[in-house]
Design a protein around this motif. Structure first.
Motif, PDB file in Angstrom:
ATOM      1  N   LEU A  17       0.763  -1.255  -0.137  1.00  0.00           N
ATOM      2  CA  LEU A  17      -0.055   0.109  -0.030  1.00  0.00           C
ATOM      3  C   LEU A  17       0.927   1.207   0.070  1.00  0.00           C
ATOM      4  N   THR A  18       1.948   1.178   0.774  1.00  0.00           N
ATOM      5  CA  THR A  18       2.882   2.274   0.554  1.00  0.00           C
ATOM      6  C   THR A  18       3.435   2.656  -0.703  1.00  0.00           C
ATOM      7  N   LYS A  19       3.858   1.501  -1.736  1.00  0.00           N
ATOM      8  CA  LYS A  19       4.085   1.810  -2.905  1.00  0.00           C
ATOM      9  C   LYS A  19       3.071   2.193  -3.713  1.00  0.00           C
ATOM     10  N   LEU A  20       2.049   1.669  -3.460  1.00  0.00           N
ATOM     11  CA  LEU A  20       0.606   2.168  -4.271  1.00  0.00           C
ATOM     12  C   LEU A  20       0.532   3.929  -4.045  1.00  0.00           C
ATOM     13  N   SER A  21       0.693   4.143  -2.824  1.00  0.00           N
ATOM     14  CA  SER A  21       0.618   5.498  -2.571  1.00  0.00           C
ATOM     15  C   SER A  21       1.700   6.448  -3.249  1.00  0.00           C
ATOM     16  N   MET A  22       2.835   5.996  -3.249  1.00  0.00           N
ATOM     17  CA  MET A  22       4.164   6.575  -3.707  1.00  0.00           C
ATOM     18  C   MET A  22       3.704   6.613  -5.363  1.00  0.00           C
ATOM     19  N   ASP A  23       3.439   5.654  -5.705  1.00  0.00           N
ATOM     20  CA  ASP A  23       2.899   5.639  -7.319  1.00  0.00           C
ATOM     21  C   ASP A  23       2.045   6.650  -7.640  1.00  0.00           C
ATOM     22  N   SER A  24       0.907   6.840  -6.979  1.00  0.00           N
ATOM     23  CA  SER A  24      -0.146   7.723  -7.084  1.00  0.00           C
ATOM     24  C   SER A  24       0.321   9.212  -6.952  1.00  0.00           C
ATOM     25  N   ALA A  25       1.152   9.515  -5.953  1.00  0.00           N
ATOM     26  CA  ALA A  25       1.928  10.602  -5.633  1.00  0.00           C
ATOM     27  C   ALA A  25       2.463  11.198  -6.813  1.00  0.00           C
ATOM     28  N   THR A  26       3.636  10.186  -7.363  1.00  0.00           N
ATOM     29  CA  THR A  26       4.465  10.494  -8.398  1.00  0.00           C
ATOM     30  C   THR A  26       3.688  10.659  -9.794  1.00  0.00           C
ATOM     31  N   THR A  27       2.698  10.000 -10.173  1.00  0.00           N
ATOM     32  CA  THR A  27       1.994  10.300 -11.174  1.00  0.00           C
ATOM     33  C   THR A  27       1.328  11.338 -11.128  1.00  0.00           C
ATOM     34  N   LYS A  28       0.554  11.683 -10.145  1.00  0.00           N
ATOM     35  CA  LYS A  28      -0.207  13.061  -9.943  1.00  0.00           C
ATOM     36  C   LYS A  28       0.798  14.186 -10.242  1.00  0.00           C
ATOM     37  N   TRP A  29       1.940  14.300  -9.660  1.00  0.00           N
ATOM     38  CA  TRP A  29       2.864  15.348  -9.680  1.00  0.00           C
ATOM     39  C   TRP A  29       3.524  15.433 -11.152  1.00  0.00           C
ATOM     40  N   PHE A  30       3.746  14.115 -11.703  1.00  0.00           N
ATOM     41  CA  PHE A  30       4.341  14.004 -13.090  1.00  0.00           C
ATOM     42  C   PHE A  30       3.192  14.782 -14.174  1.00  0.00           C
ATOM     43  N   GLN A  31       2.131  14.412 -13.711  1.00  0.00           N
ATOM     44  CA  GLN A  31       0.934  15.018 -14.949  1.00  0.00           C
ATOM     45  C   GLN A  31       1.080  16.390 -14.775  1.00  0.00           C
ATOM     46  N   THR A  32       1.585  17.116 -14.094  1.00  0.00           N
ATOM     47  CA  THR A  32       1.399  18.469 -14.016  1.00  0.00           C
ATOM     48  C   THR A  32       2.768  19.200 -14.780  1.00  0.00           C
TER      49      THR A  32
ATOM     50  N   ASN B  29      36.261   9.149 -22.564  1.00  0.00           N
ATOM     51  CA  ASN B  29      35.236   9.933 -21.406  1.00  0.00           C
ATOM     52  C   ASN B  29      34.101   9.435 -21.533  1.00  0.00           C
ATOM     53  N   TRP B  30      33.051   9.839 -20.544  1.00  0.00           N
ATOM     54  CA  TRP B  30      31.774   9.670 -20.499  1.00  0.00           C
ATOM     55  C   TRP B  30      31.241  10.554 -21.739  1.00  0.00           C
ATOM     56  N   ALA B  31      30.425  10.081 -22.599  1.00  0.00           N
ATOM     57  CA  ALA B  31      29.526  10.587 -23.558  1.00  0.00           C
ATOM     58  C   ALA B  31      28.036  10.575 -23.426  1.00  0.00           C
ATOM     59  N   ASP B  32      27.201  11.625 -23.546  1.00  0.00           N
ATOM     60  CA  ASP B  32      25.832  11.717 -23.347  1.00  0.00           C
ATOM     61  C   ASP B  32      25.527  10.802 -24.411  1.00  0.00           C
ATOM     62  N   GLN B  33      24.212  10.184 -24.200  1.00  0.00           N
ATOM     63  CA  GLN B  33      23.606   9.343 -25.079  1.00  0.00           C
ATOM     64  C   GLN B  33      21.990   9.863 -25.527  1.00  0.00           C
ATOM     65  N   GLU B  34      21.628   9.360 -26.692  1.00  0.00           N
ATOM     66  CA  GLU B  34      20.278   9.896 -26.944  1.00  0.00           C
ATOM     67  C   GLU B  34      19.281   8.712 -27.073  1.00  0.00           C
ATOM     68  N   PRO B  35      18.080   8.643 -26.791  1.00  0.00           N
ATOM     69  CA  PRO B  35      17.338   9.812 -26.200  1.00  0.00           C
ATOM     70  C   PRO B  35      17.642  10.206 -24.667  1.00  0.00           C
ATOM     71  N   PRO B  36      17.405  11.323 -24.276  1.00  0.00           N
ATOM     72  CA  PRO B  36      17.218  11.257 -22.767  1.00  0.00           C
ATOM     73  C   PRO B  36      15.906  10.885 -22.385  1.00  0.00           C
ATOM     74  N   CYS B  37      15.914  10.754 -21.109  1.00  0.00           N
ATOM     75  CA  CYS B  37      14.692  10.399 -20.458  1.00  0.00           C
ATOM     76  C   CYS B  37      13.808  11.607 -19.916  1.00  0.00           C
ATOM     77  N   THR B  38      12.669  11.606 -20.214  1.00  0.00           N
ATOM     78  CA  THR B  38      11.817  12.590 -20.168  1.00  0.00           C
ATOM     79  C   THR B  38      10.414  12.291 -19.144  1.00  0.00           C
ATOM     80  N   VAL B  39       9.668  13.587 -18.944  1.00  0.00           N
ATOM     81  CA  VAL B  39       8.578  13.090 -18.060  1.00  0.00           C
ATOM     82  C   VAL B  39       7.758  12.417 -18.668  1.00  0.00           C
ATOM     83  N   ALA B  40       7.615  12.249 -20.184  1.00  0.00           N
ATOM     84  CA  ALA B  40       6.838  11.464 -20.719  1.00  0.00           C
ATOM     85  C   ALA B  40       7.051   9.883 -20.500  1.00  0.00           C
ATOM     86  N   ASP B  41       8.391   9.642 -20.707  1.00  0.00           N
ATOM     87  CA  ASP B  41       8.840   8.409 -20.245  1.00  0.00           C
ATOM     88  C   ASP B  41       8.358   7.750 -19.012  1.00  0.00           C
ATOM     89  N   ILE B  42       8.722   8.657 -17.969  1.00  0.00           N
ATOM     90  CA  ILE B  42       8.290   8.325 -16.790  1.00  0.00           C
ATOM     91  C   ILE B  42       6.774   7.934 -16.506  1.00  0.00           C
TER      92      ILE B  42
END
Length: 224
Positions: free
Chosen positions: A42-57, A79-92
């Protein structure tokens, strides 16, 4: 007296119901009595819900983070090199909404990172003309705005989630989530405003699973 009548008329006109604080207390106590693994669910369910609501804004194109990779060949690391694509709000959001089990923000990021890391490693190994091959490793780098330490604690820290957070998350769900194994909680959710998808009657004062009562005072099942 006139003031009380006015309040009563407003409540009746709105068709609203007043939640009895004891209803919340009973549900809170019932959740507190569950085994630890159930509370964790239930704790994970609450965290999932809170994250979804926040990201939808948030802006769906905002960058949450990015993958960086490097490879070793001939005993030397690049050296470390940036890769594409980045992780976006839509991905999460896609992961949160598309995963049938409760996951947290960091778990959603980890799922994205796992898939993208494998893809980037494969691409790099196939594109490197190095005799004997190379070793590739990748890491995730947060955008500072989406670093877990910068976000609301109820999204990232299980210890910040209390029973009231869990109760609110359940009430706001349109129906029981996948993996739901708490039928004893449903009759306690109905008086607090859980919807018909839970098997709750339209009127919170009606018995769960029973015939809805006529709000005008008729027999169960009657509707004006």
């Amino acid at each position: 007296m006139n003031h009380r009548c006015g309040v009563l008329l407003v409540v009746l006109a709105c068709g609203c119901s007043i939640v009895d604080p004891s209803d919340r207390d009973e549900l809170r106590n019932r959740i507190a009595s569950l085994p630890p693994d159930r509370i964790d669910f239930l704790t994970k369910l609450s965290m999932d819900s809170a994250t979804t609501k926040w990201f939808q804004t948030r802006d769906k194109n905002d960058q949450v983070g990015k993958l960086q990779c490097r490879y070793q060949a001939g005993g030397q690391w690049t050296n470390w090199a940036d890769q594409e694509p980045p992780c976006t709000v839509a991905d999460i959001l896609d992961i949160l909404l598309g995963t049938p089990k409760n996951i947290t923000y960091v778990m959603a990021k980890d799922l994205w990172q796992s898939v993208e890391t494998q893809a980037r490693k494969t691409d790099l190994l196939n594109s490197l003309p190095i005799q004997g091959g190379a070793t590739v490793e990748c890491r995730f780098v947060w955008d500072f705005r989406y670093d877990p330490d910068k976000l609301p604690a109820e999204m990232t820290d299980p210890s910040a989630v209390d029973f009231d957070d869990i109760m609110q998350a359940l009430i706001e769900l349109p129906a029981p989530p996948p993996g739901w194994a708490f039928p004893e909680l449903v009759p306690l959710l109905c008086p607090l405003g859980a919807g018909p998808g839970w098997g709750c009657p339209p009127n919170p004062t009606d018995p769960a699973g029973g015939e809805p009562t006529n709000p005008t005072g008729g027999q169960p099942g009657d509707r004006p």
